[in-house]
Motif scaffolding. Sequence first.
Motif, PDB file in Angstrom:
ATOM      1  N   MET A   1      58.601  47.574  38.652  1.00 54.51           N
ATOM      2  CA  MET A   1      59.315  46.415  37.852  1.00 54.51           C
ATOM      3  C   MET A   1      59.072  46.890  36.219  1.00 54.51           C
ATOM      4  N   THR A   2      60.206  46.703  35.612  1.00 53.52           N
ATOM      5  CA  THR A   2      60.314  46.940  34.235  1.00 53.52           C
ATOM      6  C   THR A   2      59.947  45.687  33.460  1.00 53.52           C
ATOM      7  N   PHE A   3      59.307  45.815  32.248  1.00 59.09           N
ATOM      8  CA  PHE A   3      58.932  44.657  31.620  1.00 59.09           C
ATOM      9  C   PHE A   3      59.439  44.836  30.126  1.00 59.09           C
ATOM     10  N   THR A   4      59.699  43.658  29.478  1.00 59.08           N
ATOM     11  CA  THR A   4      60.065  43.545  28.156  1.00 59.08           C
ATOM     12  C   THR A   4      59.040  43.759  27.467  1.00 59.08           C
ATOM     13  N   THR A   5      58.930  44.042  26.243  1.00 60.37           N
ATOM     14  CA  THR A   5      57.613  44.162  25.456  1.00 60.37           C
ATOM     15  C   THR A   5      56.924  42.953  25.245  1.00 60.37           C
ATOM     16  N   ASP A   6      57.471  41.854  25.118  1.00 62.42           N
ATOM     17  CA  ASP A   6      56.756  40.522  25.228  1.00 62.42           C
ATOM     18  C   ASP A   6      56.205  40.128  26.558  1.00 62.42           C
ATOM     19  N   LEU A   7      56.833  40.526  27.735  1.00 62.67           N
ATOM     20  CA  LEU A   7      56.179  40.238  28.933  1.00 62.67           C
ATOM     21  C   LEU A   7      55.068  41.423  29.093  1.00 62.67           C
ATOM     22  N   VAL A   8      55.144  42.531  28.926  1.00 61.64           N
ATOM     23  CA  VAL A   8      53.844  43.331  28.893  1.00 61.64           C
ATOM     24  C   VAL A   8      52.590  42.815  28.296  1.00 61.64           C
ATOM     25  N   ASP A   9      52.781  42.028  26.993  1.00 60.23           N
ATOM     26  CA  ASP A   9      51.690  41.779  26.422  1.00 60.23           C
ATOM     27  C   ASP A   9      50.972  40.400  27.048  1.00 60.23           C
ATOM     28  N   ARG A  10      51.889  39.799  28.016  1.00 64.27           N
ATOM     29  CA  ARG A  10      51.506  38.693  28.658  1.00 64.27           C
ATOM     30  C   ARG A  10      50.235  38.995  29.916  1.00 64.27           C
ATOM     31  N   PHE A  11      50.110  40.409  29.988  1.00 60.53           N
ATOM     32  CA  PHE A  11      49.114  40.684  31.238  1.00 60.53           C
ATOM     33  C   PHE A  11      47.959  41.714  30.645  1.00 60.53           C
ATOM     34  N   ALA A  12      46.914  41.207  31.404  1.00 62.57           N
ATOM     35  CA  ALA A  12      45.536  42.136  31.366  1.00 62.57           C
ATOM     36  C   ALA A  12      45.003  42.223  32.634  1.00 62.57           C
ATOM     37  N   VAL A  13      44.210  43.152  32.781  1.00 64.11           N
ATOM     38  CA  VAL A  13      43.371  43.401  33.938  1.00 64.11           C
ATOM     39  C   VAL A  13      41.849  43.480  33.897  1.00 64.11           C
ATOM     40  N   SER A  14      40.936  42.800  34.525  1.00 61.23           N
ATOM     41  CA  SER A  14      39.594  42.741  34.360  1.00 61.23           C
ATOM     42  C   SER A  14      39.073  43.950  35.169  1.00 61.23           C
ATOM     43  N   THR A  15      38.209  44.636  34.866  1.00 61.16           N
ATOM     44  CA  THR A  15      37.286  45.551  35.559  1.00 61.16           C
ATOM     45  C   THR A  15      36.638  45.110  37.072  1.00 61.16           C
ATOM     46  N   TRP A  16      36.829  43.684  36.985  1.00 54.03           N
ATOM     47  CA  TRP A  16      36.334  43.103  38.210  1.00 54.03           C
ATOM     48  C   TRP A  16      37.391  43.406  39.359  1.00 54.03           C
ATOM     49  N   SER A  17      38.763  43.390  38.997  1.00 53.17           N
ATOM     50  CA  SER A  17      39.527  43.386  39.862  1.00 53.17           C
ATOM     51  C   SER A  17      39.623  45.040  40.425  1.00 53.17           C
ATOM     52  N   LEU A  18      38.801  46.010  39.867  1.00 50.76           N
ATOM     53  CA  LEU A  18      38.693  47.069  40.369  1.00 50.76           C
ATOM     54  C   LEU A  18      37.130  47.571  40.774  1.00 50.76           C
ATOM     55  N   HIS A  19      36.563  46.673  41.190  1.00 53.07           N
ATOM     56  CA  HIS A  19      35.092  46.798  41.405  1.00 53.07           C
ATOM     57  C   HIS A  19      34.913  47.937  42.458  1.00 53.07           C
ATOM     58  N   ARG A  20      35.855  47.847  43.470  1.00 53.84           N
ATOM     59  CA  ARG A  20      35.517  48.770  44.759  1.00 53.84           C
ATOM     60  C   ARG A  20      36.024  50.101  44.127  1.00 53.84           C
ATOM     61  N   ALA A  21      37.125  50.334  43.168  1.00 57.74           N
ATOM     62  CA  ALA A  21      37.461  51.670  42.808  1.00 57.74           C
ATOM     63  C   ALA A  21      36.342  52.204  41.845  1.00 57.74           C
ATOM     64  N   LEU A  22      35.474  51.165  41.069  1.00 57.14           N
ATOM     65  CA  LEU A  22      34.431  51.718  40.182  1.00 57.14           C
ATOM     66  C   LEU A  22      33.056  51.848  40.866  1.00 57.14           C
ATOM     67  N   GLY A  23      33.020  51.162  42.252  1.00 57.02           N
ATOM     68  CA  GLY A  23      31.736  51.211  43.043  1.00 57.02           C
ATOM     69  C   GLY A  23      30.757  50.690  42.507  1.00 57.02           C
ATOM     70  N   GLY A  24      29.995  51.561  41.565  1.00 57.78           N
ATOM     71  CA  GLY A  24      28.621  51.150  40.977  1.00 57.78           C
ATOM     72  C   GLY A  24      28.465  49.796  39.923  1.00 57.78           C
ATOM     73  N   THR A  25      27.485  49.534  39.682  1.00 57.19           N
ATOM     74  CA  THR A  25      27.385  48.349  38.556  1.00 57.19           C
ATOM     75  C   THR A  25      26.008  48.553  38.031  1.00 57.19           C
ATOM     76  N   TYR A  26      25.886  48.153  36.670  1.00 55.07           N
ATOM     77  CA  TYR A  26      24.658  48.437  36.060  1.00 55.07           C
ATOM     78  C   TYR A  26      23.995  46.989  35.553  1.00 55.07           C
ATOM     79  N   PRO A  27      22.904  46.593  36.221  1.00 54.76           N
ATOM     80  CA  PRO A  27      22.493  45.264  36.174  1.00 54.76           C
ATOM     81  C   PRO A  27      21.845  45.094  34.874  1.00 54.76           C
ATOM     82  N   TYR A  28      22.421  44.856  33.690  1.00 58.48           N
ATOM     83  CA  TYR A  28      21.917  44.290  32.369  1.00 58.48           C
ATOM     84  C   TYR A  28      21.736  42.743  32.682  1.00 58.48           C
ATOM     85  N   LYS A  29      20.622  42.371  32.289  1.00 58.51           N
ATOM     86  CA  LYS A  29      20.226  40.972  32.188  1.00 58.51           C
ATOM     87  C   LYS A  29      19.159  40.690  31.257  1.00 58.51           C
ATOM     88  N   PRO A  30      19.035  39.492  30.770  1.00 56.83           N
ATOM     89  CA  PRO A  30      17.742  39.065  29.800  1.00 56.83           C
ATOM     90  C   PRO A  30      16.583  39.260  30.440  1.00 56.83           C
TER      91      PRO A  30
END
Length: 286
Positions: A1-30
């Motif tokens: 799908m082709t987006f206008t510039t304005d519509l492109v700026d309406r989308f982001a992605v969280s790394t959580w959405s790619l947690h399987r692709a990233l695989g590992g986590t680093y358990p930072y915590k207090p």
Amino acid sequence: MTFTTDLVDRFAVSTWSLHRALGGTYPYKPGGTQTPERQPTYGEGSVELIDLPKKFVERGIFRMEICSFHLPSLSAAYISDLRQAFETAGVKIQTLLIEEGDLSNPETAERDADWMAGWIEIAVALGAENMRVIAGKEQPTDEALSRAEMHLRRLAEQLSGTGVRLVIENWFSLLPGPVEVNRVIDALDGKLGLNGDFGNWQGPGKYADLAKIMGRAELCHAKAHYSETGLDAEDYIRCVELSNVAGYKGPFTLIYDSSFHDNEWSGILEERDCIAGVLRKAAAAA
């Protein structure tokens, strides 16, 4: 799908959405170590965080949110290299999501607030636009809400002048509905932003509750529900439509959290296309 510039700026992605692709986590915590070892939480993974910006650009997405547990290192050298990878690709780091801590707990709030403050330097070094923290996990008594408000105010003051905005979201027990969310936002007198989240509230009151906060939201975690038959488009479209009616103008951060699609990108792009259809329909009707 082709987006206008304005519509492109309406989308982001969280790394959580790619947690399987990233695989590992680093358990930072207090109270934990500053350099936790990688945990193969979701498998070995197929991509490194620093390589994601170019993957985003290939798919026409130029905003990204980073979960704190996806940072393999907090060293100045790594953070600098990561920022450079984003800047080279032309992808904005929209939010650094601090995934631990509880500012409402009477026993640990002070410690957790100090720990969260330690992430400010990282957010600034990354060039993040926002830093999202957890307001609290206690039941929403006046005492617990007041405690969280006090610590949020201190964090906001520490962020003042850095260019990074402090935000919370409708998440966990302290903020079970619009009354509590609006109270905390009001208490900070404009120093605290709101990240609305479609997936954090459930039940028959979900839409009415979201409608009461989305007009105040600056960001939005647009999490779709998937069943064995796929995307619940009716629910997703309704959430986007009510956000539009409420006056929400910010980006929709695509949250894919399902095993329906083996390839996480398939779910992410399906969500994007669904929301884009709603936005285009609304624009045509305006």
